[in-house]
Design an enzyme around this catalytic site. Structure first.
Site, PDB file in Angstrom:
ATOM      1  N   GLY A  13      10.328   3.625 -12.849  1.00  0.00           N
ATOM      2  CA  GLY A  13      10.080   3.324 -14.261  1.00  0.00           C
ATOM      3  C   GLY A  13       8.716   2.692 -14.456  1.00  0.00           C
ATOM      4  CB  ALA A  14       5.963   2.430 -12.181  1.00  0.00           C
ATOM      5  CB  VAL A  64      16.026   6.516 -10.618  1.00  0.00           C
ATOM      6  CG1 VAL A  64      14.580   6.458 -10.160  1.00  0.00           C
ATOM      7  CG2 VAL A  64      16.208   5.868 -11.980  1.00  0.00           C
ATOM      8  CB  SER A 142      18.514  -8.111 -18.469  1.00  0.00           C
ATOM      9  OG  SER A 142      18.369  -8.609 -19.789  1.00  0.00           O
ATOM     10  CE1 TYR A 154      18.937  -3.133 -20.378  1.00  0.00           C
ATOM     11  CE2 TYR A 154      19.310  -5.387 -21.110  1.00  0.00           C
ATOM     12  CZ  TYR A 154      18.495  -4.431 -20.525  1.00  0.00           C
ATOM     13  OH  TYR A 154      17.232  -4.787 -20.103  1.00  0.00           O
ATOM     14  CB  ALA A 157      24.150  -1.947 -16.632  1.00  0.00           C
ATOM     15  CE  LYS A 158      18.765  -4.134 -17.006  1.00  0.00           C
ATOM     16  NZ  LYS A 158      17.860  -3.517 -16.004  1.00  0.00           N
TER      17      LYS A 158
HETATM   18  P1  NDP Z   1      10.297   0.374 -20.758  1.00  0.00           P
HETATM   19  O1  NDP Z   1      11.275   1.134 -21.591  1.00  0.00           O
HETATM   20  O2  NDP Z   1       8.998  -0.019 -21.351  1.00  0.00           O
HETATM   21  O3  NDP Z   1       9.998   1.181 -19.387  1.00  0.00           O
HETATM   22  C1  NDP Z   1      11.036   1.709 -18.621  1.00  0.00           C
HETATM   23  C2  NDP Z   1      10.541   2.931 -17.931  1.00  0.00           C
HETATM   24  O4  NDP Z   1      11.636   3.491 -17.158  1.00  0.00           O
HETATM   25  C3  NDP Z   1      10.101   4.041 -18.910  1.00  0.00           C
HETATM   26  O5  NDP Z   1       8.860   4.580 -18.511  1.00  0.00           O
HETATM   27  C4  NDP Z   1      11.225   5.052 -18.793  1.00  0.00           C
HETATM   28  O6  NDP Z   1      10.826   6.378 -19.044  1.00  0.00           O
HETATM   29  C5  NDP Z   1      11.634   4.884 -17.341  1.00  0.00           C
HETATM   30  N1  NDP Z   1      12.925   5.472 -17.082  1.00  0.00           N
HETATM   31  C6  NDP Z   1      14.027   5.471 -17.902  1.00  0.00           C
HETATM   32  N2  NDP Z   1      15.021   6.164 -17.352  1.00  0.00           N
HETATM   33  C7  NDP Z   1      14.563   6.625 -16.166  1.00  0.00           C
HETATM   34  C8  NDP Z   1      15.131   7.434 -15.159  1.00  0.00           C
HETATM   35  N3  NDP Z   1      16.375   7.906 -15.248  1.00  0.00           N
HETATM   36  N4  NDP Z   1      14.383   7.753 -14.070  1.00  0.00           N
HETATM   37  C9  NDP Z   1      13.109   7.299 -13.970  1.00  0.00           C
HETATM   38  N5  NDP Z   1      12.517   6.522 -14.890  1.00  0.00           N
HETATM   39  C10 NDP Z   1      13.234   6.201 -15.994  1.00  0.00           C
HETATM   40  O7  NDP Z   1      11.081  -0.899 -20.202  1.00  0.00           O
HETATM   41  P2  NDP Z   1      10.587  -2.378 -19.806  1.00  0.00           P
HETATM   42  O8  NDP Z   1       9.312  -2.312 -19.082  1.00  0.00           O
HETATM   43  O9  NDP Z   1      10.743  -3.241 -20.980  1.00  0.00           O
HETATM   44  O10 NDP Z   1      11.773  -2.766 -18.805  1.00  0.00           O
HETATM   45  C11 NDP Z   1      11.713  -2.522 -17.411  1.00  0.00           C
HETATM   46  C12 NDP Z   1      12.977  -3.060 -16.762  1.00  0.00           C
HETATM   47  O11 NDP Z   1      13.117  -4.442 -17.076  1.00  0.00           O
HETATM   48  C13 NDP Z   1      14.251  -2.375 -17.261  1.00  0.00           C
HETATM   49  O12 NDP Z   1      15.172  -2.281 -16.191  1.00  0.00           O
HETATM   50  C14 NDP Z   1      14.755  -3.341 -18.315  1.00  0.00           C
HETATM   51  O13 NDP Z   1      16.128  -3.198 -18.513  1.00  0.00           O
HETATM   52  C15 NDP Z   1      14.375  -4.659 -17.690  1.00  0.00           C
HETATM   53  N6  NDP Z   1      14.266  -5.750 -18.649  1.00  0.00           N
HETATM   54  C16 NDP Z   1      13.385  -5.684 -19.713  1.00  0.00           C
HETATM   55  C17 NDP Z   1      13.313  -6.725 -20.607  1.00  0.00           C
HETATM   56  C18 NDP Z   1      12.365  -6.715 -21.777  1.00  0.00           C
HETATM   57  O14 NDP Z   1      12.458  -7.645 -22.604  1.00  0.00           O
HETATM   58  N7  NDP Z   1      11.460  -5.764 -21.922  1.00  0.00           N
HETATM   59  C19 NDP Z   1      14.165  -7.921 -20.463  1.00  0.00           C
HETATM   60  C20 NDP Z   1      15.047  -7.868 -19.334  1.00  0.00           C
HETATM   61  C21 NDP Z   1      15.078  -6.830 -18.462  1.00  0.00           C
HETATM   62  P3  NDP Z   1      11.020   6.969 -20.546  1.00  0.00           P
HETATM   63  O15 NDP Z   1      10.145   6.136 -21.428  1.00  0.00           O
HETATM   64  O16 NDP Z   1      10.564   8.388 -20.412  1.00  0.00           O
HETATM   65  O17 NDP Z   1      12.478   6.807 -20.863  1.00  0.00           O
END
Ligand code: NDP
Length: 252
Positions: A13-14, A64, A142, A154, A157-158
C-alpha cells in the site's frame, strides 16, 4: 542515519499516504524498497521520489488479498535482491457504515484487505526470514481497534491485527524475527480525506475536529508514523516484539 544499509524491505500500500512515507523513510536510511500497491502505475510516484533522492526502489503491482499473487511477489523480491529483511503490512481500506446498514461484502472486504492480507504476506515472508534467521515485520493496526462508531468491520480487523502480531511474535521469535504493530490515530491522508467527504466536511474541518480531541492539538502526518515504523524495523528495537505502539498524539 543509515540503519538499513544492505537491508531489503517490502512495503504494501505504498503508492500514497503512510505506506509511501514509510518506503521513503526506509530508503533514505539505506534500504532497498519494493514499493507494492494494487496498481503498478501508481507505485511509480513513490519509486521515482526514492530514486531521485539517491535511494533504491522498485515498483510492484499486487493485490495483497490474493494469496498466490503475494507468494509470487515475495519470491520475486527475494530472487531479485537475494534477501528480505523487512515487511511492512500497510495496505488497508475503510468501508464505514453503522452495523445495521453495513453490507456483508463491506465487512468481508475490510477483513480481507486489512487482516487476511497480513496472513498471506507474513506466511510468504517468514519462509525467507526463518531461513535467514533475521526479520522485522511491522503491521498497521489503528486506534480504531479500541472501538469507533461506524467502523465495526475496520475496528474488528485492526484489533485482529494486534492479536495476530502478538502471536507471530511468539511463533517467530525463536528465529530472530521481531513482529510489532503500530496503531495510528488520525493521520492526514487520502483515507481520512475520504472519510471527511463521506460525512460532508472539508478535510481541514474534519482534521480540526480530530485535533480538538487530541492532547497534542493536531492531527498526525504520514512521516510521523513512518518514523515509528522505521524504529520498529530497525535493530534499535532489537528487544521489542509482540507490541502495539499507539501513534496518536496522546489520545486515550
Ligand atoms: P491510503 O488509503 O492513503 O493508502 C492505502 C494504500 O493501500 C492505497 O494506495 C491503496 O490503493 C492500497 N491498497 C488498498 N487495498 C490494497 C490491496 N488489496 N493490495 C495492495 N494495496 C492496496 O491509507 P493510509 O495511508 O491512510 O493508511 C495506511 C494504513 O494505515 C492502512 O492500513 C490504514 O488502515 C492504517 N491507518 C491509517 C490511519 C489514518 O488516519 N490515515 C489511522 C490508523 C491506521 P488504492 O488507493 O488503489 O485503493
Amino acid at each position: 542515519m543509515r540503519r538499513f544499509a544492505d537491508r531489503v524491505a517490502v512495503v504494501t500500500g505504498a503508492a500514497q499516504g503512510i505506506g509511501a512515507a514509510t518506503a521513503r523513510r526506509l530508503a533514505a536510511e539505506g534500504a532497498t524498497v519494493a514499493v507494492v500497491d494494487l496498481d503498478l502505475d501508481r507505485t511509480r510516484g513513490t519509486v521515482d521520489e526514492i530514486v531521485a533522492a539517491g535511494g533504491r526502489a522498485s515498483g510492484h503491482g499486487c493485490d495483497v488479498t490474493d494469496g498466490p499473487a503475494v507468494v509470487e511477489l515475495i519470491d520475486r523480491v527475494v530472487e531479485t535482491y537475494g534477501r528480505l529483511d523487512i515487511l511492512v503490512n500497510n495496505a488497508g481500506i475503510t468501508r464505514d457504515n453503522l452495523l445495521f446498514k453495513m453490507p456483508a461484502q463491506d465487512w468481508e472486504a475490510v477483513l480481507r484487505t486489512n487482516l487476511t492480507s497480513m496472513f498471506h504476506c507474513c506466511q510468504a515472508a517468514q519462509r525467507h526470514m526463518v531461513a535467514a534467521r533475521y526479520g522485522k515485520i511491522v503491521n498497521l493496526s489503528s486506534r480504531s481497534a479500541l472501538g469507533n462508531r461506524g467502523q465495526a468491520n475496520y475496528a474488528a480487523a485492526k484489533a485482529g491485527v494486534q492479536g495476530f502480531t502478538a502471536t507471530l511474535a511468539i511463533e517467530l521469535g525463536p528465529f530472530n524475527i521481531n513482529v510489532n504493530a503500530v496503531a495510528p490515530g488520525y493521520i492526514a491522508t487520502a483515507m481520512t480525506a475520504a472519510t471527511a467527504e463521506r460525512v460532508g466536511l472539508r478535510p481541514e474541518e474534519h482534521q480540526q475536529r480530530a485535533a480538538d480531541q487530541t492532547p497534542l492539538r493536531r492531527v498526525g502526518q504520514p512521516e510521523e508514523v513512518a518514523a515509528v515504523v522505521a524504529f520498529l524495523a530497525s535493530d534499535d528495537a532489537s528487544y521489542v516484539s509482540g507490541q502495539t505502539l499507539y501513534v496518536n498524539g496522546g489520545a486515550r
